[in-house]
Design a protein around this motif. Structure first.
Motif, PDB file in Angstrom:
ATOM      1  N   ALA A  54      -0.663  -4.930  -4.126  1.00 41.70           N
ATOM      2  CA  ALA A  54       0.332  -4.531  -4.850  1.00 41.70           C
ATOM      3  C   ALA A  54       1.012  -3.054  -4.384  1.00 41.70           C
ATOM      4  N   MET A  55       0.014  -2.264  -3.956  1.00 44.55           N
ATOM      5  CA  MET A  55       0.389  -1.148  -3.639  1.00 44.55           C
ATOM      6  C   MET A  55       0.969  -1.065  -2.073  1.00 44.55           C
ATOM      7  N   VAL A  56       0.639  -1.817  -1.346  1.00 48.71           N
ATOM      8  CA  VAL A  56       1.258  -1.974   0.024  1.00 48.71           C
ATOM      9  C   VAL A  56       2.507  -2.687  -0.010  1.00 48.71           C
ATOM     10  N   GLY A  57       2.739  -3.656  -1.006  1.00 49.56           N
ATOM     11  CA  GLY A  57       3.991  -4.187  -1.359  1.00 49.56           C
ATOM     12  C   GLY A  57       4.809  -3.003  -1.876  1.00 49.56           C
ATOM     13  N   SER A  58       4.346  -2.153  -2.695  1.00 52.10           N
ATOM     14  CA  SER A  58       5.327  -1.173  -3.007  1.00 52.10           C
ATOM     15  C   SER A  58       5.630  -0.057  -1.904  1.00 52.10           C
ATOM     16  N   LEU A  59       4.770   0.130  -0.979  1.00 52.69           N
ATOM     17  CA  LEU A  59       5.203   1.106   0.081  1.00 52.69           C
ATOM     18  C   LEU A  59       6.278   0.220   0.753  1.00 52.69           C
TER      19      LEU A  59
END
Length: 125
Positions: A54-59
């Motif tokens: 999810a954090m990589v998607g946010s990035l």
């Protein structure tokens, strides 16, 4: 219609939502160790991996919104007078949410008529 916002702001909102979900999953996953001991390590691993995704998607979303923002047309809002950015044929002011357009064919129609026209064109294709 009241909660509509500018396209760039809505991309940033989705990025922020993914960041919060990712961080929440990581914290809750790590809390699994506290609650269930050794068995909680599996919960922690799953929470950390899904949170990382999810954090990589946010990035990715923040990067994409930044790249769109650099190529967006800057114009002064006729309603509030602030400098705002516009993506596509129509967009909303980032501050007062006034509908903006550069197309003279749709410049004088109401917000409801514009949304109906966009919904009809999106359902056809």
């Amino acid at each position: 219609m009241m909660f509509r916002s500018a396209k760039i702001n809505s991309f940033r909102t989705w990025g922020l939502l993914l960041t919060m979900i990712g961080m929440g999953l990581m914290v809750l996953g790590t809390a699994g160790i506290v609650f269930w001991g050794q068995a909680g390590k599996i919960v922690a691993a799953v929470g950390l991996i899904i949170g990382l995704i999810a954090m990589v998607g946010s990035l990715g979303i923040y990067f994409w919104a930044g790249m769109l923002s650099t190529s967006a047309v800057q114009l002064q809002c006729p309603e509030c007078g602030k400098l705002t950015k516009m993506l596509g044929q129509t967009d909303r002011c980032m501050f007062c949410r006034t509908i903006l357009t550069m197309d003279p064919a749709i410049a004088n129609i109401t917000a409801e008529a514009l949304e109906a026209q966009q919904n009809q064109s999106s359902s056809k294709g």
